[in-house]
Design an enzyme around this catalytic site. Structure first.
Site, PDB file in Angstrom:
ATOM      1  N   ASP A   1       9.036  63.856 -48.816  1.00 32.46           N
ATOM      2  CA  ASP A   1       7.859  63.401 -49.528  1.00 32.46           C
ATOM      3  C   ASP A   1       8.375  62.515 -50.661  1.00 32.46           C
ATOM      4  OD1 ASP A   1       5.250  63.293 -50.678  1.00 32.46           O
ATOM      5  OD2 ASP A   1       5.835  64.907 -52.051  1.00 32.46           O
TER       6      ASP A   1
ATOM      7  N   ASP B   1       6.491  61.264 -54.022  1.00 27.97           N
ATOM      8  CA  ASP B   1       6.136  61.687 -55.385  1.00 27.97           C
ATOM      9  C   ASP B   1       6.363  63.181 -55.567  1.00 27.97           C
ATOM     10  OD1 ASP B   1       5.114  59.052 -56.286  1.00 27.97           O
ATOM     11  OD2 ASP B   1       3.648  59.384 -54.702  1.00 27.97           O
TER      12      ASP B   1
ATOM     13  N   TYR C   1      -0.731  58.147 -59.384  1.00 25.84           N
ATOM     14  CA  TYR C   1      -0.930  56.815 -58.810  1.00 25.84           C
ATOM     15  C   TYR C   1       0.115  55.809 -59.290  1.00 25.84           C
ATOM     16  CZ  TYR C   1      -5.110  59.197 -57.454  1.00 25.84           C
ATOM     17  OH  TYR C   1      -5.959  60.121 -56.927  1.00 25.84           O
TER      18      TYR C   1
ATOM     19  N   CYS D   1       0.651  56.653 -45.835  1.00 29.63           N
ATOM     20  CA  CYS D   1      -0.763  56.699 -45.453  1.00 29.63           C
ATOM     21  C   CYS D   1      -1.562  56.085 -46.600  1.00 29.63           C
ATOM     22  CB  CYS D   1      -1.204  58.139 -45.202  1.00 29.63           C
ATOM     23  SG  CYS D   1      -3.009  58.288 -45.173  1.00 29.63           S
TER      24      CYS D   1
ATOM     25  N   CYS E   1      -8.151  59.908 -40.967  1.00 24.13           N
ATOM     26  CA  CYS E   1      -7.056  59.222 -40.284  1.00 24.13           C
ATOM     27  C   CYS E   1      -6.134  60.283 -39.714  1.00 24.13           C
ATOM     28  CB  CYS E   1      -6.303  58.321 -41.257  1.00 24.13           C
ATOM     29  SG  CYS E   1      -5.411  59.247 -42.513  1.00 24.13           S
TER      30      CYS E   1
END
Ligand SMILES: [Mg+2]
Ligand SMILES: [Zn+2]
Length: 174
Positions: A8, A10, A19, A89, A99
């Site tokens: 992963d 973050d 963000y 994504c 999605c």
């Protein structure tokens, strides 16, 4: 078939900031290069799999994300580490609809599997959220690690919860 280390981004590669998309805000987590070097030496390909709903939310653009990813990959290269590919994504279900790539779904990992012929059973994922672990399990991984620096998380489907990255590969460090 090759084994993969799925990371992963973050909260695992870099310190979690809401963000994040600017290079100057990107702060590598202690021990990430050492961890990657260890697995690279063990023959694993390294991938980053990251939910980036900030794109759907229009907090930053796809281009911003790619610019940051290219910079990040170059920083890894400076440490002798090759990131085979960064998967992301850009969606959010409330904005762009459902999605198949947003973790806990396994879409990004399965894409890597098909593109690089990955032996999923012998691959690893490291995440800082339970949805990372679930994405790994949904993709058929057996070895999953939840990285929780705060040591607050007590329950997880992960193989192990660790508060330091080196606890993942150094069994003598406990
Ligand atoms: Mg994370
Ligand atoms: Zn998606």
């Amino acid at each position: 078939m090759k084994k993969a280390l799925f990371l992963d981004r973050d909260g695992v590669v870099n310190v979690e900031k809401d963000y994040l998309y600017k290079i100057e805000d990107f702060e590598f987590i202690n021990g990430i290069f050492e961890l990657c070097r260890y697995y690279e030496n063990m023959g694993y390909l390294i991938f980053v799999v990251t939910n980036q709903s900030g794109i759907a939310r229009k907090y930053y653009t796809q281009k911003d994300f790619i610019t940051l990813s290219n910079w990040m990959s170059k920083e890894f290269l400076k440490h002798g580490i090759e990131i085979s590919k960064v998967y992301h994504c850009p969606h959010h279900p409330d904005i762009s609809g459902e999605c198949s790539c947003r973790k806990p779904k396994s879409g990004m990992l399965l894409e890597a599997k098909n593109e690089f012929e990955i032996d999923m059973k012998n691959s690893i994922i490291i995440g800082d959220k339970e949805r990372d672990i679930e994405a790994g399990l949904n993709a058929g991984l057996c070895e999953t690690y939840l990285f929780d620096e705060s040591s607050n998380i007590k329950n997880s489907k992960a193989t192990k919860i660790v508060s330091k990255l080196r606890d993942i590969y150094n069994v003598n460090t406990q």
